[in-house]
Structures are given as C-alpha cells and as structure tokens.
Design a protein around this motif. Structure first.
Motif, PDB file in Angstrom:
ATOM      1  N   ALA A 223      35.185  10.547   3.258  1.00 20.16           N
ATOM      2  CA  ALA A 223      35.174   9.372   2.106  1.00 20.16           C
ATOM      3  C   ALA A 223      34.416  10.039   0.879  1.00 20.16           C
ATOM      4  O   ALA A 223      33.715  10.200   0.691  1.00 20.16           O
ATOM      5  CB  ALA A 223      33.993   8.312   2.512  1.00 20.16           C
ATOM      6  N   ASN A 224      35.284   9.828  -0.184  1.00 24.57           N
ATOM      7  CA  ASN A 224      34.887  10.172  -1.533  1.00 24.57           C
ATOM      8  C   ASN A 224      34.319   9.064  -2.191  1.00 24.57           C
ATOM      9  O   ASN A 224      34.941   8.160  -2.552  1.00 24.57           O
ATOM     10  CB  ASN A 224      36.249  10.575  -2.190  1.00 24.57           C
ATOM     11  CG  ASN A 224      36.154  11.281  -3.696  1.00 24.57           C
ATOM     12  OD1 ASN A 224      35.098  11.492  -4.142  1.00 24.57           O
ATOM     13  ND2 ASN A 224      36.965  11.622  -4.705  1.00 24.57           N
ATOM     14  N   ILE A 225      33.218   9.169  -2.362  1.00 18.27           N
ATOM     15  CA  ILE A 225      32.246   8.139  -3.017  1.00 18.27           C
ATOM     16  C   ILE A 225      31.977   8.593  -4.515  1.00 18.27           C
ATOM     17  O   ILE A 225      32.187   9.479  -5.133  1.00 18.27           O
ATOM     18  CB  ILE A 225      31.230   7.871  -2.408  1.00 18.27           C
ATOM     19  CG1 ILE A 225      30.014   9.120  -2.047  1.00 18.27           C
ATOM     20  CG2 ILE A 225      31.547   7.345  -0.831  1.00 18.27           C
ATOM     21  CD1 ILE A 225      28.638   8.659  -1.448  1.00 18.27           C
ATOM     22  N   SER A 226      31.312   7.505  -5.114  1.00 15.81           N
ATOM     23  CA  SER A 226      30.975   7.604  -6.635  1.00 15.81           C
ATOM     24  C   SER A 226      29.720   8.102  -6.761  1.00 15.81           C
ATOM     25  O   SER A 226      28.927   8.236  -5.771  1.00 15.81           O
ATOM     26  CB  SER A 226      31.202   6.334  -7.490  1.00 15.81           C
ATOM     27  OG  SER A 226      30.223   5.604  -7.083  1.00 15.81           O
ATOM     28  N   GLU A 227      29.336   8.748  -7.906  1.00 19.67           N
ATOM     29  CA  GLU A 227      28.130   9.528  -8.219  1.00 19.67           C
ATOM     30  C   GLU A 227      27.056   8.368  -8.104  1.00 19.67           C
ATOM     31  O   GLU A 227      25.978   8.750  -7.648  1.00 19.67           O
ATOM     32  CB  GLU A 227      27.890  10.003  -9.689  1.00 19.67           C
ATOM     33  CG  GLU A 227      28.656  11.215  -9.954  1.00 19.67           C
ATOM     34  CD  GLU A 227      28.858  11.631 -11.400  1.00 19.67           C
ATOM     35  OE1 GLU A 227      27.855  12.485 -11.579  1.00 19.67           O
ATOM     36  OE2 GLU A 227      29.684  11.099 -12.130  1.00 19.67           O
ATOM     37  N   ASP A 228      27.354   7.136  -8.577  1.00 23.34           N
ATOM     38  CA  ASP A 228      26.325   5.918  -8.398  1.00 23.34           C
ATOM     39  C   ASP A 228      25.929   5.717  -6.907  1.00 23.34           C
ATOM     40  O   ASP A 228      24.973   4.803  -6.832  1.00 23.34           O
ATOM     41  CB  ASP A 228      26.943   4.704  -9.183  1.00 23.34           C
ATOM     42  CG  ASP A 228      27.218   4.850 -10.537  1.00 23.34           C
ATOM     43  OD1 ASP A 228      26.309   5.863 -11.052  1.00 23.34           O
ATOM     44  OD2 ASP A 228      28.009   4.332 -11.164  1.00 23.34           O
ATOM     45  N   ASP A 229      26.903   5.825  -6.203  1.00 24.14           N
ATOM     46  CA  ASP A 229      26.642   5.499  -4.591  1.00 24.14           C
ATOM     47  C   ASP A 229      25.878   6.615  -3.657  1.00 24.14           C
ATOM     48  O   ASP A 229      25.755   6.277  -2.595  1.00 24.14           O
ATOM     49  CB  ASP A 229      28.049   5.088  -4.024  1.00 24.14           C
ATOM     50  CG  ASP A 229      28.472   3.959  -4.570  1.00 24.14           C
ATOM     51  OD1 ASP A 229      27.818   3.085  -5.198  1.00 24.14           O
ATOM     52  OD2 ASP A 229      29.966   3.671  -4.410  1.00 24.14           O
ATOM     53  N   ILE A 230      25.697   7.830  -4.461  1.00 21.06           N
ATOM     54  CA  ILE A 230      25.128   8.851  -3.598  1.00 21.06           C
ATOM     55  C   ILE A 230      23.724   8.401  -2.833  1.00 21.06           C
ATOM     56  O   ILE A 230      23.573   8.945  -1.608  1.00 21.06           O
ATOM     57  CB  ILE A 230      24.702  10.253  -4.457  1.00 21.06           C
ATOM     58  CG1 ILE A 230      25.946  10.755  -4.771  1.00 21.06           C
ATOM     59  CG2 ILE A 230      24.024  11.227  -3.790  1.00 21.06           C
ATOM     60  CD1 ILE A 230      26.159  11.976  -5.785  1.00 21.06           C
ATOM     61  N   ALA A 231      22.918   7.712  -3.617  1.00 22.46           N
ATOM     62  CA  ALA A 231      21.613   7.445  -2.877  1.00 22.46           C
ATOM     63  C   ALA A 231      21.852   6.086  -2.220  1.00 22.46           C
ATOM     64  O   ALA A 231      20.695   5.875  -1.523  1.00 22.46           O
ATOM     65  CB  ALA A 231      20.585   7.268  -3.971  1.00 22.46           C
ATOM     66  N   LYS A 232      22.513   5.437  -2.041  1.00 21.36           N
ATOM     67  CA  LYS A 232      22.827   4.263  -1.231  1.00 21.36           C
ATOM     68  C   LYS A 232      23.204   4.245   0.027  1.00 21.36           C
ATOM     69  O   LYS A 232      23.782   5.273   0.498  1.00 21.36           O
ATOM     70  CB  LYS A 232      24.032   3.399  -2.001  1.00 21.36           C
ATOM     71  CG  LYS A 232      23.735   2.743  -3.455  1.00 21.36           C
ATOM     72  CD  LYS A 232      24.864   1.991  -3.800  1.00 21.36           C
ATOM     73  CE  LYS A 232      24.851   1.517  -5.218  1.00 21.36           C
ATOM     74  NZ  LYS A 232      25.714   0.751  -5.641  1.00 21.36           N
ATOM     75  N   PRO A 233      22.694   3.470   1.011  1.00 21.12           N
ATOM     76  CA  PRO A 233      23.114   3.515   2.245  1.00 21.12           C
ATOM     77  C   PRO A 233      24.321   3.269   2.615  1.00 21.12           C
ATOM     78  O   PRO A 233      25.012   2.396   1.720  1.00 21.12           O
ATOM     79  CB  PRO A 233      22.070   2.721   3.087  1.00 21.12           C
ATOM     80  CG  PRO A 233      21.727   1.607   2.179  1.00 21.12           C
ATOM     81  CD  PRO A 233      21.683   2.422   0.760  1.00 21.12           C
ATOM     82  N   ASP A 234      24.912   3.595   3.715  1.00 24.01           N
ATOM     83  CA  ASP A 234      26.489   3.329   3.920  1.00 24.01           C
ATOM     84  C   ASP A 234      26.687   1.779   3.694  1.00 24.01           C
ATOM     85  O   ASP A 234      27.825   1.256   3.174  1.00 24.01           O
ATOM     86  CB  ASP A 234      26.756   3.514   5.389  1.00 24.01           C
ATOM     87  CG  ASP A 234      26.870   5.183   5.700  1.00 24.01           C
ATOM     88  OD1 ASP A 234      26.696   5.981   4.515  1.00 24.01           O
ATOM     89  OD2 ASP A 234      26.937   5.837   6.650  1.00 24.01           O
ATOM     90  N   THR A 235      25.719   0.884   4.398  1.00 25.60           N
ATOM     91  CA  THR A 235      26.238  -0.430   4.313  1.00 25.60           C
ATOM     92  C   THR A 235      26.043  -1.136   2.980  1.00 25.60           C
ATOM     93  O   THR A 235      26.513  -2.272   2.783  1.00 25.60           O
ATOM     94  CB  THR A 235      25.177  -1.271   5.095  1.00 25.60           C
ATOM     95  OG1 THR A 235      23.654  -0.758   4.562  1.00 25.60           O
ATOM     96  CG2 THR A 235      24.964  -1.007   6.588  1.00 25.60           C
ATOM     97  N   ASP A 236      25.651  -0.432   1.898  1.00 23.78           N
ATOM     98  CA  ASP A 236      25.505  -0.967   0.445  1.00 23.78           C
ATOM     99  C   ASP A 236      26.807  -0.499  -0.339  1.00 23.78           C
ATOM    100  O   ASP A 236      26.806  -0.803  -1.451  1.00 23.78           O
ATOM    101  CB  ASP A 236      24.459  -0.660  -0.147  1.00 23.78           C
ATOM    102  CG  ASP A 236      23.218  -1.331   0.314  1.00 23.78           C
ATOM    103  OD1 ASP A 236      23.192  -2.375   1.194  1.00 23.78           O
ATOM    104  OD2 ASP A 236      21.942  -0.954  -0.012  1.00 23.78           O
ATOM    105  N   ILE A 237      27.763   0.247   0.255  1.00 20.38           N
ATOM    106  CA  ILE A 237      28.951   0.608  -0.203  1.00 20.38           C
ATOM    107  C   ILE A 237      30.067  -0.161   0.487  1.00 20.38           C
ATOM    108  O   ILE A 237      30.688   0.483   1.375  1.00 20.38           O
ATOM    109  CB  ILE A 237      29.079   2.475  -0.295  1.00 20.38           C
ATOM    110  CG1 ILE A 237      27.693   2.760  -0.767  1.00 20.38           C
ATOM    111  CG2 ILE A 237      30.190   2.631  -1.003  1.00 20.38           C
ATOM    112  CD1 ILE A 237      27.651   4.403  -0.613  1.00 20.38           C
TER     113      ILE A 237
END
Length: 366
Positions: A204-218
């Motif tokens: 899963a290629n996520i954004s820089e803003d989502d790196i610190a977020k838990p899976d459930t918040d993306i």
C-alpha cells in the motif's frame, strides 16, 4: 527466485523498484513507461549476518539476495491483449511471487488511469485479469483431461476433477492461492502453472502525511486491508516517496531519518525481508574469517541438500552437519569455543530439516 513488482500505471510501482534497487528505472507520469521489465538483484537485510561480521571481521561479506522484476503497468482487458496485456502476463508467468503495488493516497498532480482513487477496484482489476487468464488455461486442461478420462485414464480423471474444482472457484473470483487441495491434487495444480497460485503481498503506497497514522485512520488503506483479509493476503504499508529519499542516503543517515519518522527500519528493508518470506525462503549461515555468508534455501530443505548449495561435493559426500542456532550463539557472546564447551553444537544427520538462522559447519568426504 524471482519476485515480480506489478500494479496499474502511475501507482508508484517503478518508483518503488527504484528505491529498492537504486537502478534508476523510468518512472514518468504517464502509463507504460516501463515496457521491458527492469531487473535488479537486491540484498536481504539480516542483522544476524551483521552480528557475525562484527565477531569475525571477515574478508568477504555475502548476504542473501533475491531477484526483483519491475513489470509494465497493467490495464483492464490485459487478458484479452489490451494495453501491454500479453507481455504483462508472460512476464508474470516467469516470476515466483508477486508484489502488487496499490495507490492509497490522493494527489491531483498524479494522474490515475481510471480517473479516481479506489484501491479495491485497482486490486480487482489486476486480480480479475489474472483470473481470466487462468480460466483460459484451466478450460484447455478440462477439455484435454475429460477426453483422456473417458478412455479410462485414472490420472486424467483426477486432473479433470481438480480442473473442475479450480474453474468453479475462479468463476466465483477466488484465486488458486486461497484454495485448499489434498496431497493427491497438489501435483496437478502445480503442473498448470497458474498465475493466481503465486503468493502475493499487497504494498500500500501511502502519503507522507499518513506515515504516523494508524491503519484505521487511513480510509483508503483500511479498504485494502479489509479486502485482502478475504483471501488471507498480507498488506504492507509504505510511503514510496519517502523511501526514494531514504534510498539515496548512507546507512547512518538512513537509520536516523527513519527513526525521526517513527520507523524502526526503512519500509524497503521490511519489504525485502517480507518478500524473502513470501517466496518461502530461509537462510542458514556460515561464519569465519574468510567469509560470513547467508545461504538461501527453501523452507523444509534437509541438511545434505542445503550443503549442496555450497558445493555438489558437500551433498554427495555428506557425513553430518554441526549446527548451533544463531540466538544461542549470540547469548554466548559470539563464542564458538564456549558453545563447544557447553555442548550446544549439535551433530545432525541426513534427515535434519534446516532451520532459519542455523550456523552450520558441514562435514563431508568424497
């Protein structure tokens, strides 16, 4: 063992390949910039090998490696020859496992082949194309085996029943890797060389803003995880953009940057290790001043065949394997002398099944 990196156009597939291999594959912002598959050989990170090197200070350091193939982006209709379909499918046939890169971030500056971001739709686009290709393969087997079965061929009858079972599952959208087979059925399944039998890891290629977020918040990532759970496929999240930046740094800077982002190690290192496991591979280790090395074997390999990886004479004249588990060796402060004194070096024979992280000395005579 080859690992194929696949995905729709513009999901970060070639950028991920670049970050892993530093090979500089084209990654332009348009479909089909990868036409012939790029190939790279990558080292498998292994802290055990690093530890052994710190003990022995070897002249040569040889980690395990895997071969990575960056395959052209696929579009809907590939199984019928759309886009680069036939070439795409032929390249997948040549690999042993699949890394499927899935875009899980919004960015209006990066076009998507379908115009919107939907990870489940993207995964299904590829999965269904592989399923359609497999259905065509199985259909041919059905026709051939049915004729032979009517003539009284017992093997053909089993093959016909297995083919029917597979075709029915594929019709319902179930990949072969998610099916269960008896020991009698498995050889017939493997003999078909089906695309959906190959193990898969979703990246899963996520954004820089989502790196610190838990899976459930993306939300986009969660959709993919829920979908993957249906056929028990693992999802690994990675920010490809950050990994590209990390790949250009030296090891110390890379580790420091990763820690600043709250990562124990770079996503690429995790991905390579997961890929090694996906291929069903493990490493046994040999250590000494001339060389510290990880030897790649398939899980379940017995000692003589493992010895044969070093030299055919080792397998032919196998006597025994002197083995100690890496964790035990490390607990003793990296002292082979102490391990011998404590009787922790085991003498294993021809039926011994090698374990990941075994430190081995093979005894042989030819």
């Amino acid at each position: 063992m080859k690992l194929g990196v696949v995905g729709l156009p513009n999901v970060g597939k070639s950028s991920l390949f670049n970050a892993i291999t530093k090979a500089g594959a084209a990654s332009e912002n348009y479909p089909f910039c990868t036409i012939e598959p790029n190939v790279g050989i990558v080292s498998v990170p292994d802290s055990r090998l690093d530890y052994l090197a710190s003990i022995y200070h070897p002249e040569k350091f040889t980690p395990a490696t895997i071969e990575l193939v960056d395959i052209a982006g696929l579009v809907r209709g590939a199984s019928k020859g759309e886009g680069l379909g036939n070439k795409f499918l032929s390249h997948i046939r040549e690999v042993d496992a699949i890394l499927q890169v899935v875009r899980c971030f919004e960015d209006e500056n990066i076009v998507h082949v379908d115009g919107t971001i939907d990870p489940v739709r993207d995964v299904e686009t590829i999965n269904f194309e592989l399923i359609f290709a497999d259905m065509e393969t199985v259909q041919k087997r059905l026709v051939k085996s049915e004729k032979a079965a009517k003539g009284g061929n017992k093997e053909a009858k089993t093959e016909f029943e297995v083919s029917k079972k597979i075709y029915s599952a594929l019709e319902n959208g179930t990949p072969v890797r998610a099916m269960e087979f008896t020991d009698e059925e498995k050889p017939f399944v493997h003999d078909m060389f089906l695309l959906t039998e190959k193990p898969v890891l979703y990246v899963a290629n996520i954004s820089e803003d989502d790196i610190a977020k838990p899976d459930t918040d993306i939300p986009l990532l969660k959709q993919l995880i829920d979908y993957a759970a249906k056929d028990k496929t693992e999802v690994l999240r990675i920010c490809v953009k950050v990994e590209e930046e990390l790949s250009s740094l030296d090891p110390e800077e890379k580790q420091m940057f990763a820690e600043e982002l709250g990562m124990e190690e770079s996503g690429i290192d995790t991905l390579i290790r997961k890929s090694y496991e996906l291929l069903g591979l493990i490493s046994y280790l040999t250590a000494g001043t001339p060389e510290v090395r990880a030897w790649t074997i398939t899980r379940g390999t017995k000692a003589p065949q493992a010895a044969g990886k070093i030299h055919s004479d080792f397998e032919r004249g196998f006597i025994r394997a002197e083995v100690i588990a890496f964790d035990q060796f490390k607990e003793l402060g990296g002292s082979m002398t102490l391990a011998k004194e404590k009787g922790l070096i085991r003498s294993e024979g021809k039926d011994y099944v090698m374990q990941d992280g075994d430190i081995v000395l093979f005894r042989f005579n030819v």
